[in-house]
Design a protein around this motif. Sequence first.
Motif, PDB file in Angstrom:
ATOM      1  N   GLU A  81      -5.223   3.776   4.989  1.00 42.70           N
ATOM      2  CA  GLU A  81      -4.096   4.984   5.591  1.00 42.70           C
ATOM      3  C   GLU A  81      -2.833   4.897   5.329  1.00 42.70           C
ATOM      4  OE1 GLU A  81      -3.790   1.051   8.068  1.00 42.70           O
ATOM      5  OE2 GLU A  81      -5.567   1.911   7.148  1.00 42.70           O
ATOM      6  N   TYR A  82      -2.254   3.718   4.696  1.00 43.37           N
ATOM      7  CA  TYR A  82      -0.824   3.928   4.249  1.00 43.37           C
ATOM      8  C   TYR A  82      -0.705   4.446   2.932  1.00 43.37           C
ATOM      9  CZ  TYR A  82       1.007   1.523   8.067  1.00 43.37           C
ATOM     10  OH  TYR A  82       1.492   1.072   9.527  1.00 43.37           O
ATOM     11  N   ALA A  89      -4.249  -3.382  -5.760  1.00 44.14           N
ATOM     12  CA  ALA A  89      -5.729  -3.056  -5.348  1.00 44.14           C
ATOM     13  C   ALA A  89      -6.060  -3.608  -3.862  1.00 44.14           C
ATOM     14  CB  ALA A  89      -6.880  -3.183  -6.406  1.00 44.14           C
ATOM     15  N   ASP A  90      -5.886  -4.982  -3.720  1.00 44.00           N
ATOM     16  CA  ASP A  90      -6.523  -5.327  -2.362  1.00 44.00           C
ATOM     17  C   ASP A  90      -5.409  -4.655  -1.423  1.00 44.00           C
ATOM     18  OD1 ASP A  90      -7.951  -7.041  -3.687  1.00 44.00           O
ATOM     19  OD2 ASP A  90      -6.926  -8.819  -3.713  1.00 44.00           O
ATOM     20  N   ALA A  91      -4.153  -4.524  -1.288  1.00 42.53           N
ATOM     21  CA  ALA A  91      -3.457  -4.093  -0.528  1.00 42.53           C
ATOM     22  C   ALA A  91      -3.837  -2.441  -0.221  1.00 42.53           C
ATOM     23  CB  ALA A  91      -1.814  -4.057  -0.876  1.00 42.53           C
ATOM     24  N   MET A  92      -3.975  -1.778  -1.267  1.00 43.61           N
ATOM     25  CA  MET A  92      -4.687  -0.367  -1.112  1.00 43.61           C
ATOM     26  C   MET A  92      -6.007  -0.407  -0.344  1.00 43.61           C
ATOM     27  SD  MET A  92      -3.583   1.388  -4.793  1.00 43.61           S
ATOM     28  CE  MET A  92      -4.139   2.921  -4.314  1.00 43.61           C
ATOM     29  N   ARG A  93      -6.835  -1.240  -0.649  1.00 46.93           N
ATOM     30  CA  ARG A  93      -8.004  -1.025   0.132  1.00 46.93           C
ATOM     31  C   ARG A  93      -8.053  -1.693   1.398  1.00 46.93           C
ATOM     32  NH1 ARG A  93     -11.539  -3.923  -4.907  1.00 46.93           N
ATOM     33  NH2 ARG A  93      -9.850  -5.310  -4.882  1.00 46.93           N
ATOM     34  N   ALA A 107       0.928  -1.271  -0.062  1.00 47.70           N
ATOM     35  CA  ALA A 107      -0.143  -0.045   0.148  1.00 47.70           C
ATOM     36  C   ALA A 107       1.015   1.315  -0.058  1.00 47.70           C
ATOM     37  CB  ALA A 107      -0.903   0.262   1.206  1.00 47.70           C
ATOM     38  N   LEU A 108       1.823   0.968   0.590  1.00 47.11           N
ATOM     39  CA  LEU A 108       2.815   2.449   0.695  1.00 47.11           C
ATOM     40  C   LEU A 108       3.650   2.623  -0.542  1.00 47.11           C
ATOM     41  CD1 LEU A 108       3.813   4.531   2.871  1.00 47.11           C
ATOM     42  CD2 LEU A 108       5.688   3.071   3.542  1.00 47.11           C
TER      43      LEU A 108
END
Length: 352
Positions: free
Chosen positions: A261-262, A253-257, A109-110
């Motif tokens: 907050e990251y 997409a899955d990590a971002m969702r 996500a980061l």
Amino acid sequence: MPATSRTPEGSSTPDGISADSSAPDGISALSAARAGIPAAPPPVLAEVVRSGFVEGHHRGSLVLLAADGSVELALGDVTAPVFPRSSNKPMQAAGVLRAGLDLSGERLALAAASHSGEIFHRDLVRKMLVEHGLTGDQLQCPPDLPLDAVEAETYLASGAVRDRVTMNCSGKHTAMLAVCVLRGWPTESYLDPGHPLQQLIHTVVEEAAGEPVAAVGTDGCGAPLMAIGLTGLARAFRHFVLAVPGSAERRVADAMRAHPEYVAGTRRPDTWLMREIPGALSKMGAEAVQAVALPDGRALAFKIDDGATRALGPVLARALTLLNVQSPILQQIGRTPLLGGGREVGEIRATF
């Protein structure tokens, strides 16, 4: 969606200029361009209302896609290339994964983030640097303050100064460097458009958008920046949420969702949207660009022509409403009050 959705009139020409015409006296846009006649300005997407008086406007272009990928609404020229700025970051992160770097969870996500520079963002960037044998001095993003204004005040009050780790793109740059170390690619030139990593990202952008990259520039962080149309940008986000589980695109997409907050920060609309609307993928970019995809394939992308980010919230909330999204968070995202003497005297509101 409203039954009277609008799409651009006319058809595209080989020159990529719409044959519609907003040009004077019915002249086609292509003929007008060849004749040196200025194109019509983009439509007004938001207005600035102070004390009941409209004191300004924000023009731009916007596209909404239905679940099947068809265009439901197009305002302005949604096929002309724009620089999506940080809305390209999911595609850059997917390129890093395709190159072989094994990232997941908060770290992935980061890697797709325009983070706020909060303590937990900075701490994870530093951990990732150590994990991959890197130092902050190797980052080629410019030193900066936290993107979040509240965090920036706290940061400066502590005596801290501008730093590369604090810059909102530092997670992306760390991931890019890490995969270069893994693959044995040059780290000194990782931002060169001809670098193997950047060439791979170029391919990912074109595949996801379903159109060729129209131009390559340099983003604010120094990374190569690929220009595509707003329709292509919306298609790219749709592609990510509908991608096969386990693919690079779906993993991003899955990590971002899962860790919004990251991707942004505790006081940012992208975070609020991904937390409150199940399955939504959202990423803003500088110069007032925004892209969102919903889990069933509905998607949107827009750009405010003057780059005013203050218009993002009202336009985003209205666009999501037209996509039949219903959530209390839209009121929070769309609320942009204007102050006078320390009290609320007006607002910025969508006009479509």
